[in-house]
Write an enzyme that holds these catalytic residues in place. Structure first.
Site, mmCIF file in Angstrom:
data_model
loop_
_atom_site.group_PDB
_atom_site.id
_atom_site.type_symbol
_atom_site.label_atom_id
_atom_site.label_comp_id
_atom_site.label_asym_id
_atom_site.label_seq_id
_atom_site.Cartn_x
_atom_site.Cartn_y
_atom_site.Cartn_z
ATOM 1 N N ASP A 38 0.823 -1.205 0.000
ATOM 2 C CA ASP A 38 0.000 0.000 0.000
ATOM 3 C C ASP A 38 0.867 1.269 0.000
ATOM 4 O OD1 ASP A 38 -2.354 1.379 0.005
ATOM 5 O OD2 ASP A 38 -2.842 0.988 2.105
ATOM 6 N N ASN A 40 1.316 3.512 -2.801
ATOM 7 C CA ASN A 40 1.916 3.927 -4.078
ATOM 8 C C ASN A 40 1.362 5.270 -4.561
ATOM 9 O OD1 ASN A 40 3.461 1.298 -4.667
ATOM 10 N ND2 ASN A 40 1.382 0.603 -4.227
ATOM 11 N N ARG A 51 -0.500 9.303 -10.068
ATOM 12 C CA ARG A 51 -0.555 8.068 -9.266
ATOM 13 C C ARG A 51 0.188 6.920 -9.940
ATOM 14 N NH1 ARG A 51 -4.187 7.170 -5.313
ATOM 15 N NH2 ARG A 51 -4.599 5.055 -6.029
ATOM 16 N N HIS A 55 2.808 3.631 -8.889
ATOM 17 C CA HIS A 55 2.654 2.201 -9.201
ATOM 18 C C HIS A 55 3.913 1.666 -9.888
ATOM 19 C CE1 HIS A 55 -1.332 2.524 -7.813
ATOM 20 N NE2 HIS A 55 -1.864 3.069 -8.893
ATOM 21 N N SER A 83 -6.900 -5.677 -6.269
ATOM 22 C CA SER A 83 -8.068 -6.283 -5.609
ATOM 23 C C SER A 83 -9.285 -6.208 -6.530
ATOM 24 C CB SER A 83 -8.364 -5.554 -4.296
ATOM 25 O OG SER A 83 -9.072 -4.361 -4.548
ATOM 26 N N THR A 84 -10.299 -6.984 -6.192
ATOM 27 C CA THR A 84 -11.544 -6.942 -6.973
ATOM 28 C C THR A 84 -12.190 -5.547 -6.879
ATOM 29 O OG1 THR A 84 -12.624 -7.936 -5.041
ATOM 30 C CG2 THR A 84 -12.108 -9.415 -6.861
ATOM 31 N N GLU A 85 -11.833 -4.813 -5.815
ATOM 32 C CA GLU A 85 -12.360 -3.443 -5.649
ATOM 33 C C GLU A 85 -11.644 -2.426 -6.550
ATOM 34 O OE1 GLU A 85 -15.030 -2.786 -3.470
ATOM 35 O OE2 GLU A 85 -14.931 -4.954 -3.814
ATOM 36 N N ARG A 89 -11.416 2.215 -9.735
ATOM 37 C CA ARG A 89 -10.516 3.355 -9.933
ATOM 38 C C ARG A 89 -10.680 3.928 -11.343
ATOM 39 N NH1 ARG A 89 -4.882 1.415 -7.057
ATOM 40 N NH2 ARG A 89 -5.738 1.209 -4.971
ATOM 41 N N LEU A 149 11.718 -20.131 -4.612
ATOM 42 C CA LEU A 149 10.633 -19.260 -4.147
ATOM 43 C C LEU A 149 9.397 -19.334 -5.053
ATOM 44 C CD1 LEU A 149 9.740 -16.731 -2.350
ATOM 45 C CD2 LEU A 149 10.664 -15.347 -4.215
ATOM 46 N N ARG A 206 1.986 -5.133 5.974
ATOM 47 C CA ARG A 206 1.235 -4.102 5.267
ATOM 48 C C ARG A 206 1.963 -2.780 5.404
ATOM 49 N NH1 ARG A 206 -5.108 -2.867 4.213
ATOM 50 N NH2 ARG A 206 -4.715 -1.035 2.956
ATOM 51 N N LEU A 213 -7.211 -5.411 6.911
ATOM 52 C CA LEU A 213 -6.917 -6.501 5.975
ATOM 53 C C LEU A 213 -7.448 -6.253 4.569
ATOM 54 C CD1 LEU A 213 -7.340 -9.733 8.141
ATOM 55 C CD2 LEU A 213 -5.234 -8.606 7.388
HETATM 56 C C1 V07 Z 1 1.529 -3.870 -9.711
HETATM 57 C C2 V07 Z 1 3.301 -2.587 -8.501
HETATM 58 C C3 V07 Z 1 3.453 -2.998 -7.054
HETATM 59 C C4 V07 Z 1 2.661 -2.137 -6.118
HETATM 60 C C5 V07 Z 1 1.199 -2.396 -6.146
HETATM 61 C C6 V07 Z 1 0.386 -1.830 -7.287
HETATM 62 C C7 V07 Z 1 1.067 -1.676 -8.611
HETATM 63 C C8 V07 Z 1 3.952 -6.352 -10.249
HETATM 64 C C9 V07 Z 1 2.867 -6.922 -10.857
HETATM 65 C C10 V07 Z 1 2.796 -8.246 -11.468
HETATM 66 C C11 V07 Z 1 1.608 -8.976 -11.435
HETATM 67 C C12 V07 Z 1 1.542 -10.252 -11.989
HETATM 68 C C13 V07 Z 1 2.664 -10.789 -12.545
HETATM 69 C C14 V07 Z 1 3.840 -10.102 -12.590
HETATM 70 C C15 V07 Z 1 3.907 -8.825 -12.048
HETATM 71 C C16 V07 Z 1 1.824 -5.991 -10.719
HETATM 72 C C17 V07 Z 1 -0.234 -5.026 -10.859
HETATM 73 C C18 V07 Z 1 0.214 -3.932 -10.162
HETATM 74 C C19 V07 Z 1 -1.632 -5.098 -11.340
HETATM 75 F F1 V07 Z 1 2.607 -12.040 -13.068
HETATM 76 N N1 V07 Z 1 3.632 -5.168 -9.756
HETATM 77 N N2 V07 Z 1 2.334 -4.922 -10.041
HETATM 78 N N3 V07 Z 1 0.566 -6.064 -11.138
HETATM 79 N N4 V07 Z 1 1.961 -2.758 -8.996
#
Ligand code: V07
Length: 261
Positions: A38, A40, A51, A55, A83-85, A89, A149, A206, A213
């Site tokens: 959280d 970003n 924004r 990200h 999230s589903t929410e 945005r 991992l 978090r 949560l």
């Molecule tokens: C996202 C970067 C991290 C902060 C949270 C919001 C933005 C990596 C992925 C990702 C997802 C699946 C995958 C490989 C990479 C990602 C979203 C947002 C939607 F197989 N970062 N990141 N996906 N953020």
């Protein structure tokens, strides 16, 4: 005595990152860490940036933390990426987020393959744009033989919906005779969740100062240790991750000594 010595050593903490990594590795790392990434948007706002810039910076942190988790020998890292929410945005932000998996994997997948990391996903795949899903499916496929991992992305994930779907599936299996209602216990129910093949998280992190949560892994977090920090996700560094794992290890040590029980 050994426990006391370890506590003494931690209180007089070795200071370099390298020493801390080596010490954490020798002290029993959590098998599964989950993170709510959280802050970003707030990180970007503080810098008068859009924004999406937050990200993008957050994605770079995912890379660094994945490398460190792998080095520490952590079994699984589950990251709440969408999230589903989050569909509520603005469209431009959602569109941007949905291209981050491709960007991330476009540059990082070869390293994941080489470093023995296995990519997994929990969440509702159907609603993801085809280009996003394609990149993720390819990563899952290309890393499926890896034994290090497990890098598990929670994408279009919501825990209550997951539980309702599991209940529906249980009812269906009862009706069709595959499952006897009397044999439904916690372990059997867990096998109907999206995390069926994973152990529950040992540690939840978090960032960004929110202490809730937000519909994340409600069932799976029943016995998990929680660690909250005010640090925003794009500022979350190796030191912060180590601090969380060290705090977890200290709690385990106290628990091991039955202190307070
Ligand atoms: C996202 C970067 C991290 C902060 C949270 C919001 C933005 C990596 C992925 C990702 C997802 C699946 C995958 C490989 C990479 C990602 C979203 C947002 C939607 F197989 N970062 N990141 N996906 N953020």
């Amino acid at each position: 005595m050994l426990n006391k010595l370890k506590i003494w050593k931690t209180q007089n903490a070795p200071s370099t990152l390298r020493d801390r990594i080596d010490f954490v590795k020798s002290s029993g790392v959590p098998a599964h860490i989950a993170i709510i990434m959280d802050g970003n948007g707030r990180w970007a706002k503080k810098r008068a940036m859009p924004r999406v810039a937050g990200h993008h910076e957050g994605m770079k942190v995912v890379r660094r933390i994945t490398r460190l988790a792998n080095e520490l020998g952590i079994g699984a890292l589950t990251l709440y990426a969408f999230s589903t929410e989050n569909w509520k945005r603005p469209k431009n932000e959602v569109d941007y987020l949905m291209q981050l998996p491709e960007e991330f994997l476009g540059s990082f997948l070869p390293e994941l393959v080489k470093e023995n990391v296995r990519v997994q996903m929990i969440g509702y795949k159907e609603k993801l744009p085809p280009h996003t899903l394609k990149a993720i499916n390819r990563a899952i496929e290309d890393t499926k033989e890896n034994t290090g991992l497990v890098l598990n992305f929670a994408l279009n994930y919501g825990s209550r919906a997951e539980i309702i779907d599991a209940v529906k599936h249980v009812l269906k299996d009862c009706q069709s005779g595959i499952l006897n209602a009397n044999s439904l216990d916690e372990e059997a129910f867990s096998s109907y969740l999206m995390t069926s093949k994973m152990a529950d998280p040992d540690l939840l992190i978090r960032t960004s100062g929110e202490i809730r949560l937000s519909n994340f892994m409600l069932w799976q977090l029943a016995y998990t240790e929680f660690w909250f920090t005010n640090v925003l996700w794009p500022d979350f560094g190796e030191e912060d991750f180590l601090e969380a794992v060290e705090a977890y290890q200290n709690r385990q040590r106290r628990f091991g000594g039955l202190e307070g029980s």
